[in-house]
Design a protein around this motif. Structure first.
Motif, short mmCIF file in Angstrom:
data_model
loop_
_atom_site.label_atom_id
_atom_site.label_comp_id
_atom_site.label_asym_id
_atom_site.label_seq_id
_atom_site.Cartn_x
_atom_site.Cartn_y
_atom_site.Cartn_z
N ASP A 69 0.90 -1.21 0.00
CA ASP A 69 -0.13 0.03 0.01
C ASP A 69 0.95 1.26 -0.21
OD1 ASP A 69 -2.50 -1.59 0.24
OD2 ASP A 69 -2.36 -1.58 2.35
N LEU A 70 2.02 1.11 0.82
CA LEU A 70 2.67 2.32 1.05
C LEU A 70 3.62 2.52 -0.64
CD1 LEU A 70 4.72 2.46 4.18
CD2 LEU A 70 3.17 4.02 3.57
N SER A 71 3.98 1.58 -0.99
CA SER A 71 4.67 1.53 -2.49
C SER A 71 3.65 2.14 -3.39
CB SER A 71 4.96 0.26 -2.96
OG SER A 71 5.97 -0.26 -2.06
N LEU A 72 2.37 1.75 -3.53
CA LEU A 72 1.44 2.31 -4.22
C LEU A 72 1.15 3.85 -4.04
CD1 LEU A 72 -0.39 1.65 -6.68
CD2 LEU A 72 -2.15 0.97 -5.09
N GLN A 73 0.97 4.27 -2.97
CA GLN A 73 0.71 5.46 -2.57
C GLN A 73 1.93 6.38 -2.87
OE1 GLN A 73 -2.20 6.77 -1.46
NE2 GLN A 73 -1.27 8.85 -1.37
N PHE A 74 3.03 6.03 -2.65
CA PHE A 74 4.24 6.65 -2.97
C PHE A 74 4.45 7.01 -4.47
CE2 PHE A 74 8.79 7.02 -4.38
CZ PHE A 74 9.24 7.89 -3.95
N GLN A 75 4.07 5.90 -5.17
CA GLN A 75 4.10 5.87 -6.71
C GLN A 75 3.23 6.91 -7.27
OE1 GLN A 75 2.99 2.50 -9.12
NE2 GLN A 75 3.43 3.60 -10.99
N GLN A 76 2.15 6.96 -6.61
CA GLN A 76 0.80 8.19 -7.14
C GLN A 76 1.60 9.33 -6.65
OE1 GLN A 76 -2.33 6.40 -5.16
NE2 GLN A 76 -3.00 5.18 -6.65
N LEU A 77 1.94 9.38 -5.69
CA LEU A 77 2.36 10.97 -5.19
C LEU A 77 3.73 11.25 -6.04
CD1 LEU A 77 1.75 10.84 -1.27
CD2 LEU A 77 0.38 11.77 -2.91
N ALA A 78 4.59 10.57 -6.09
CA ALA A 78 6.12 10.92 -6.58
C ALA A 78 6.21 10.91 -7.97
CB ALA A 78 7.01 10.03 -6.01
N GLU A 79 5.34 10.06 -8.81
CA GLU A 79 5.70 9.73 -10.07
C GLU A 79 5.46 11.03 -10.93
OE1 GLU A 79 4.45 6.94 -13.70
OE2 GLU A 79 3.11 6.98 -12.14
N PRO A 80 4.07 11.79 -10.51
CA PRO A 80 4.23 13.10 -11.47
C PRO A 80 5.35 14.00 -11.13
CG PRO A 80 2.11 12.68 -10.40
CD PRO A 80 3.23 11.84 -9.88
N PHE A 81 5.88 14.06 -10.07
CA PHE A 81 7.14 14.92 -9.57
C PHE A 81 8.17 14.34 -10.54
CE2 PHE A 81 4.73 15.76 -5.83
CZ PHE A 81 4.93 17.39 -5.79
N ARG A 158 3.33 22.58 -18.78
CA ARG A 158 3.34 23.74 -17.62
C ARG A 158 2.19 23.77 -16.87
NH1 ARG A 158 1.26 28.50 -17.80
NH2 ARG A 158 0.19 28.25 -19.83
N ASN A 159 0.92 23.43 -17.51
CA ASN A 159 -0.17 23.54 -16.85
C ASN A 159 -0.12 22.40 -15.67
OD1 ASN A 159 -1.55 25.87 -17.96
ND2 ASN A 159 -1.77 24.70 -19.79
N ILE A 160 0.11 21.26 -16.13
CA ILE A 160 0.22 20.25 -15.36
C ILE A 160 1.07 20.40 -14.25
CG2 ILE A 160 0.82 17.62 -14.91
CD1 ILE A 160 -0.26 17.34 -18.06
N ARG A 161 2.27 20.86 -14.57
CA ARG A 161 3.45 21.43 -13.52
C ARG A 161 2.65 22.15 -12.39
NH1 ARG A 161 7.49 24.93 -12.59
NH2 ARG A 161 9.53 24.03 -12.17
N ASN A 162 2.11 23.29 -12.95
CA ASN A 162 1.60 24.15 -12.12
C ASN A 162 0.47 23.34 -11.03
OD1 ASN A 162 2.85 26.21 -13.14
ND2 ASN A 162 1.28 27.11 -14.43
N ASP A 163 -0.01 22.73 -11.26
CA ASP A 163 -1.22 21.87 -10.54
C ASP A 163 -0.54 21.01 -9.39
OD1 ASP A 163 -3.40 22.93 -11.86
OD2 ASP A 163 -4.10 21.00 -13.03
N VAL A 164 0.51 20.23 -10.14
CA VAL A 164 1.41 19.27 -9.31
C VAL A 164 2.12 20.32 -8.33
CG1 VAL A 164 3.32 17.93 -9.10
CG2 VAL A 164 1.63 17.49 -10.93
N MET A 165 2.96 21.32 -8.68
CA MET A 165 3.64 22.02 -7.55
C MET A 165 3.01 22.73 -6.93
SD MET A 165 6.63 20.87 -8.42
CE MET A 165 7.36 20.01 -9.76
N HIS A 166 1.72 23.03 -6.88
CA HIS A 166 0.83 23.79 -6.27
C HIS A 166 -0.09 22.92 -5.13
CE1 HIS A 166 2.05 27.26 -8.89
NE2 HIS A 166 2.37 27.48 -7.73
N PHE A 167 0.26 21.49 -5.35
CA PHE A 167 -0.43 20.77 -4.37
C PHE A 167 -1.91 20.49 -4.70
CE2 PHE A 167 3.64 21.74 -2.48
CZ PHE A 167 4.31 20.53 -2.40
N ASP A 168 -2.16 20.51 -5.74
CA ASP A 168 -3.87 20.54 -6.28
C ASP A 168 -4.24 19.50 -5.41
OD1 ASP A 168 -6.11 20.05 -7.09
OD2 ASP A 168 -5.73 20.61 -9.38
N PRO A 169 -5.39 19.53 -4.59
CA PRO A 169 -5.98 18.38 -3.92
C PRO A 169 -6.40 17.58 -4.55
CG PRO A 169 -7.17 20.45 -3.73
CD PRO A 169 -6.24 20.71 -4.48
N ASP A 170 -7.00 17.47 -6.09
CA ASP A 170 -7.57 16.60 -6.56
C ASP A 170 -6.44 15.56 -7.34
OD1 ASP A 170 -10.13 17.94 -6.17
OD2 ASP A 170 -9.85 19.26 -8.03
#
Length: 189
Positions: A69-81, A158-170
Protein backbone atom coordinates in the motif's frame (compact mmCIF):
# COMPACT_ATOMS: atom_id res chain seq x y z
CA UNK A 1 -6.30 -10.40 19.29
CA UNK A 2 -3.49 -12.94 19.55
CA UNK A 3 -1.17 -12.28 16.58
CA UNK A 4 -0.73 -12.37 12.83
CA UNK A 5 0.50 -14.93 10.39
CA UNK A 6 2.46 -13.90 7.32
CA UNK A 7 4.94 -15.29 4.83
CA UNK A 8 7.64 -13.83 7.06
CA UNK A 9 6.38 -15.59 10.19
CA UNK A 10 6.02 -18.89 8.33
CA UNK A 11 9.43 -18.55 6.67
CA UNK A 12 11.14 -17.66 9.95
CA UNK A 13 9.82 -20.78 11.64
CA UNK A 14 10.68 -23.00 8.69
CA UNK A 15 14.21 -21.54 8.60
CA UNK A 16 14.55 -22.40 12.30
CA UNK A 17 13.26 -25.93 11.60
CA UNK A 18 10.21 -25.38 13.79
CA UNK A 19 7.13 -27.29 12.77
CA UNK A 20 3.83 -25.52 12.60
CA UNK A 21 0.69 -27.51 12.10
CA UNK A 22 -1.50 -24.82 13.64
CA UNK A 23 -1.80 -21.12 12.92
CA UNK A 24 -0.98 -20.28 16.55
CA UNK A 25 2.42 -21.94 16.09
CA UNK A 26 3.24 -19.72 13.12
CA UNK A 27 2.03 -16.36 14.43
CA UNK A 28 4.03 -13.30 15.33
CA UNK A 29 2.89 -10.60 17.72
CA UNK A 30 0.83 -8.05 15.88
CA UNK A 31 1.64 -4.42 15.17
CA UNK A 32 -1.10 -1.85 15.41
CA UNK A 33 -1.73 1.86 15.28
CA UNK A 34 -4.78 3.97 16.00
CA UNK A 35 -6.79 5.18 13.01
CA UNK A 36 -6.28 8.81 14.06
CA UNK A 37 -2.47 8.48 14.08
CA UNK A 38 -0.38 10.17 11.42
CA UNK A 39 0.84 8.08 8.50
CA UNK A 40 4.31 9.29 9.46
CA UNK A 41 3.94 7.32 12.70
CA UNK A 42 2.84 4.24 10.77
CA UNK A 43 5.61 4.27 8.14
CA UNK A 44 8.48 3.04 10.40
CA UNK A 45 6.29 0.23 11.70
CA UNK A 46 5.32 -0.79 8.17
CA UNK A 47 8.94 -0.67 7.02
CA UNK A 48 10.03 -2.92 9.90
CA UNK A 49 7.10 -5.37 9.88
CA UNK A 50 5.67 -5.04 6.34
CA UNK A 51 2.24 -4.09 7.73
CA UNK A 52 0.38 -2.36 10.53
CA UNK A 53 -3.14 -3.11 11.73
CA UNK A 54 -5.39 -0.08 12.16
CA UNK A 55 -7.55 0.13 15.30
CA UNK A 56 -10.59 2.38 15.01
CA UNK A 57 -11.92 4.72 17.69
CA UNK A 58 -14.43 2.05 18.65
CA UNK A 59 -11.57 -0.30 19.63
CA UNK A 60 -12.03 -2.68 16.71
CA UNK A 61 -9.46 -3.47 14.03
CA UNK A 62 -10.73 -1.58 11.00
CA UNK A 63 -8.05 -2.34 8.43
CA UNK A 64 -4.47 -3.02 7.53
CA UNK A 65 -1.85 -0.93 5.75
CA UNK A 66 0.90 -2.92 4.04
CA UNK A 67 4.26 -2.15 2.47
CA UNK A 68 2.54 -2.68 -0.90
CA UNK A 69 0.00 0.00 0.00
CA UNK A 70 2.83 2.39 0.87
CA UNK A 71 4.60 1.63 -2.39
CA UNK A 72 1.47 2.31 -4.40
CA UNK A 73 0.79 5.54 -2.50
CA UNK A 74 4.39 6.66 -2.99
CA UNK A 75 4.14 5.97 -6.71
CA UNK A 76 0.91 7.94 -7.00
CA UNK A 77 2.41 10.91 -5.15
CA UNK A 78 5.95 10.84 -6.52
CA UNK A 79 5.50 9.78 -10.14
CA UNK A 80 4.18 13.14 -11.40
CA UNK A 81 7.10 14.98 -9.74
CA UNK A 82 9.63 12.55 -11.17
CA UNK A 83 8.13 12.65 -14.68
CA UNK A 84 8.02 16.45 -14.66
CA UNK A 85 11.63 16.58 -13.49
CA UNK A 86 12.70 14.23 -16.25
CA UNK A 87 10.84 16.25 -18.88
CA UNK A 88 12.42 19.48 -17.67
CA UNK A 89 15.88 17.90 -17.71
CA UNK A 90 15.33 16.71 -21.30
CA UNK A 91 14.25 20.21 -22.33
CA UNK A 92 17.28 21.75 -20.64
CA UNK A 93 19.59 19.31 -22.44
CA UNK A 94 17.99 20.15 -25.78
CA UNK A 95 18.34 23.89 -25.16
CA UNK A 96 21.74 23.86 -23.45
CA UNK A 97 24.59 25.61 -25.26
CA UNK A 98 22.35 26.50 -28.22
CA UNK A 99 21.55 30.03 -27.09
CA UNK A 100 23.58 32.99 -25.95
CA UNK A 101 22.99 34.51 -22.51
CA UNK A 102 21.35 37.49 -24.28
CA UNK A 103 18.90 35.19 -26.11
CA UNK A 104 18.11 33.40 -22.86
CA UNK A 105 17.64 36.70 -21.05
CA UNK A 106 15.37 37.90 -23.86
CA UNK A 107 13.05 34.96 -23.14
CA UNK A 108 12.71 36.02 -19.50
CA UNK A 109 9.32 37.25 -18.31
CA UNK A 110 9.43 41.04 -18.87
CA UNK A 111 7.66 41.60 -15.54
CA UNK A 112 10.54 39.89 -13.73
CA UNK A 113 13.07 42.69 -14.15
CA UNK A 114 15.35 41.96 -11.19
CA UNK A 115 16.14 38.35 -12.07
CA UNK A 116 19.26 37.60 -14.05
CA UNK A 117 19.36 34.84 -16.63
CA UNK A 118 22.71 33.37 -17.63
CA UNK A 119 21.88 29.78 -18.51
CA UNK A 120 18.92 27.59 -19.42
CA UNK A 121 18.37 26.47 -15.83
CA UNK A 122 17.65 30.11 -14.90
CA UNK A 123 14.50 30.07 -17.06
CA UNK A 124 11.01 29.08 -15.97
CA UNK A 125 8.99 26.52 -17.86
CA UNK A 126 6.94 29.24 -19.55
CA UNK A 127 10.15 30.96 -20.57
CA UNK A 128 11.34 27.80 -22.36
CA UNK A 129 8.23 28.16 -24.48
CA UNK A 130 8.81 31.88 -25.04
CA UNK A 131 12.37 31.08 -26.15
CA UNK A 132 11.12 28.58 -28.75
CA UNK A 133 8.25 30.67 -30.10
CA UNK A 134 10.54 32.57 -32.47
CA UNK A 135 11.17 30.51 -35.63
CA UNK A 136 14.80 31.65 -35.90
CA UNK A 137 15.50 30.29 -32.41
CA UNK A 138 13.66 27.07 -33.17
CA UNK A 139 15.88 26.61 -36.22
CA UNK A 140 18.96 26.58 -33.96
CA UNK A 141 17.75 23.31 -32.42
CA UNK A 142 17.74 21.49 -35.74
CA UNK A 143 14.92 19.22 -34.59
CA UNK A 144 12.78 17.28 -37.03
CA UNK A 145 9.56 17.84 -35.10
CA UNK A 146 6.93 20.53 -35.55
CA UNK A 147 7.60 23.63 -33.43
CA UNK A 148 3.94 24.37 -32.71
CA UNK A 149 3.25 20.77 -31.71
CA UNK A 150 6.13 20.75 -29.24
CA UNK A 151 5.20 24.15 -27.82
CA UNK A 152 1.60 22.95 -27.36
CA UNK A 153 2.89 19.88 -25.52
CA UNK A 154 5.14 22.05 -23.36
CA UNK A 155 2.18 24.28 -22.54
CA UNK A 156 0.22 21.25 -21.39
CA UNK A 157 3.21 20.16 -19.27
CA UNK A 158 3.39 23.69 -17.82
CA UNK A 159 -0.28 23.53 -16.77
CA UNK A 160 0.12 20.07 -15.24
CA UNK A 161 3.33 21.21 -13.54
CA UNK A 162 1.51 24.18 -11.98
CA UNK A 163 -1.17 21.89 -10.55
CA UNK A 164 1.39 19.43 -9.18
CA UNK A 165 3.76 22.03 -7.74
CA UNK A 166 0.90 23.90 -6.09
CA UNK A 167 -0.37 20.65 -4.53
CA UNK A 168 -3.74 20.55 -6.25
CA UNK A 169 -5.86 18.46 -3.86
CA UNK A 170 -7.58 16.63 -6.71
CA UNK A 171 -5.86 13.48 -7.94
CA UNK A 172 -4.03 13.83 -11.22
CA UNK A 173 -6.31 12.74 -14.08
CA UNK A 174 -5.10 9.48 -15.62
CA UNK A 175 -4.98 11.17 -19.04
CA UNK A 176 -2.48 13.73 -17.72
CA UNK A 177 -0.31 11.03 -16.15
CA UNK A 178 -0.39 9.05 -19.40
CA UNK A 179 0.52 12.23 -21.32
CA UNK A 180 3.57 12.81 -19.07
CA UNK A 181 4.67 9.18 -19.39
CA UNK A 182 4.33 9.32 -23.17
CA UNK A 183 6.27 12.58 -23.38
CA UNK A 184 9.10 11.18 -21.26
CA UNK A 185 9.22 8.16 -23.54
CA UNK A 186 9.27 10.48 -26.58
CA UNK A 187 12.20 12.45 -25.15
CA UNK A 188 14.06 9.25 -24.25
CA UNK A 189 13.81 8.08 -27.86
Amino acid sequence: MKGVISWTSIGTRLALSKDGKYVKELMDTYQEIRSDASMFQAIPIIIKHQYVLVRGTDGRITGIVTASDLSLQFQQLAEPFLLLGEIENHIRRILASRFSPDELSDAKDPADEGREVHEVSDLTFGEYMRLLEKPERWAKLNLSIDRKTLIDKLDKVRNIRNDVMHFDPDPMPSDDLRFLRDLVEFFQR
